[in-house]
Design an enzyme around this catalytic site. Structure first.
Site, PDB file in Angstrom:
ATOM      1  N   GLY A   1       0.833  -1.192   0.000  1.00  0.00           N
ATOM      2  CA  GLY A   1       0.000   0.000   0.000  1.00  0.00           C
ATOM      3  C   GLY A   1       0.866   1.239   0.000  1.00  0.00           C
TER       4      GLY A   1
ATOM      5  N   GLN B   1       3.094  10.008   0.958  1.00  0.00           N
ATOM      6  CA  GLN B   1       4.375   9.329   1.144  1.00  0.00           C
ATOM      7  C   GLN B   1       5.356   9.624   0.010  1.00  0.00           C
ATOM      8  OE1 GLN B   1       2.308   5.378   2.151  1.00  0.00           O
ATOM      9  NE2 GLN B   1       4.282   5.234   3.208  1.00  0.00           N
TER      10      GLN B   1
ATOM     11  N   CYS C   1       5.882  -0.129   7.419  1.00  0.00           N
ATOM     12  CA  CYS C   1       5.545   1.028   6.594  1.00  0.00           C
ATOM     13  C   CYS C   1       6.751   1.411   5.752  1.00  0.00           C
ATOM     14  CB  CYS C   1       5.132   2.195   7.497  1.00  0.00           C
ATOM     15  SG  CYS C   1       4.652   3.677   6.616  1.00  0.00           S
ATOM     16  N   LEU C   2       6.507   1.716   4.477  1.00  0.00           N
ATOM     17  CA  LEU C   2       7.597   2.139   3.606  1.00  0.00           C
ATOM     18  C   LEU C   2       8.225   3.447   4.083  1.00  0.00           C
ATOM     19  CD1 LEU C   2       6.003   1.290   0.136  1.00  0.00           C
ATOM     20  CD2 LEU C   2       7.749  -0.003   1.389  1.00  0.00           C
TER      21      LEU C   2
ATOM     22  N   HIS D   1      -4.543   1.801   7.640  1.00  0.00           N
ATOM     23  CA  HIS D   1      -3.144   2.246   7.716  1.00  0.00           C
ATOM     24  C   HIS D   1      -2.887   3.364   6.710  1.00  0.00           C
ATOM     25  CE1 HIS D   1       1.322   1.480   8.086  1.00  0.00           C
ATOM     26  NE2 HIS D   1       1.268   2.083   6.901  1.00  0.00           N
ATOM     27  N   GLU D   2      -3.283   3.145   5.451  1.00  0.00           N
ATOM     28  CA  GLU D   2      -3.033   4.153   4.414  1.00  0.00           C
ATOM     29  C   GLU D   2      -3.867   5.408   4.640  1.00  0.00           C
ATOM     30  OE1 GLU D   2      -0.444   3.803   2.694  1.00  0.00           O
ATOM     31  OE2 GLU D   2      -0.164   1.666   3.025  1.00  0.00           O
TER      32      GLU D   2
ATOM     33  N   HIS E   1      -2.256   7.860   6.898  1.00  0.00           N
ATOM     34  CA  HIS E   1      -1.294   8.743   6.219  1.00  0.00           C
ATOM     35  C   HIS E   1      -1.986   9.991   5.688  1.00  0.00           C
ATOM     36  CE1 HIS E   1       2.404   6.432   6.259  1.00  0.00           C
ATOM     37  NE2 HIS E   1       1.783   5.353   5.810  1.00  0.00           N
TER      38      HIS E   1
END
Length: 186
Positions: A45, A50, A95-96, A137-138, A141
């Site tokens: 994701g 991000q 997480c990236l 989660h996304e 952000h």
């Protein structure tokens, strides 16, 4: 085009993203770039913030039974609104934007989300399990939050101490140098 992923503690990750009002070629390019960036970084994701774009856009591509991320299963979510959340689940998240750190996070087990697709058509999805977790989660952000804010005071203190120590050393990006090498680049 593969874009650079912002990493903690970059202040842009804590900005609340703006609603998308134009469903045009610029948006389509952003979605395509997000997909290429997510796949290149081995994520499931990615939120637009991000990669430094403060708009309410996220994508998710959960691997299938063969552990393949088929683009046909890509979920593009624009201006999400969570209409309902039920149950409770604990998943280990990563997480990236917080590379190399994983921790258990408590979230809703089931969600119903209203959103728009890349063409501005309204959609609704009901999801449970990993997809429900990824949507939450996304979406965090898009509201300017990272999963590390949900891990509890003591774990967060430990994380901050270890992460700051790690910032003084080169960090891997997750990108492989070449096919034969398992080394990572800084």
């Amino acid at each position: 085009m593969i874009r650079e992923i912002l990493t903690y503690p970059d202040k842009r990750l804590f900005v609340r993203s703006n609603e998308v009002s134009k469903f045009d070629e610029k948006l389509h390019t952003l979605l395509d770039d997000m997909y290429e960036t997510m796949i290149d970084s081995e994520g499931i994701g990615l939120a637009a913030i991000q990669i430094g774009e403060p708009v309410r856009v996220l994508i998710i591509n959960i691997p299938n039974e063969e552990d393949v991320q088929d683009r046909a299963n890509l979920l593009e979510v624009i201006n999400p609104v969570f209409e309902d959340k039920q149950g409770e689940a604990i998943y280990q998240e990563g997480c990236l934007s917080v590379p190399g750190f994983y921790e258990d996070v408590k979230r809703a087990q089931w969600v119903r989300v209203r959103f728009f697709d890349r063409f501005g058509k309204e959609q609704t999805i009901e999801a449970d399990g990993l997809l429900a977790i990824a949507l939450q989660h996304e979406n965090d952000h898009l509201d300017g939050h990272l999963f590390i804010e949900k891990i509890g005071f003591n774990k967060r203190k430990k994380f901050d101490k270890e992460y700051k120590k790690g910032l003084k050393q080169p960090r891997p990006t997750g990108r492989k140098i070449n096919q034969e090498s398992s080394e990572k680049t800084a």
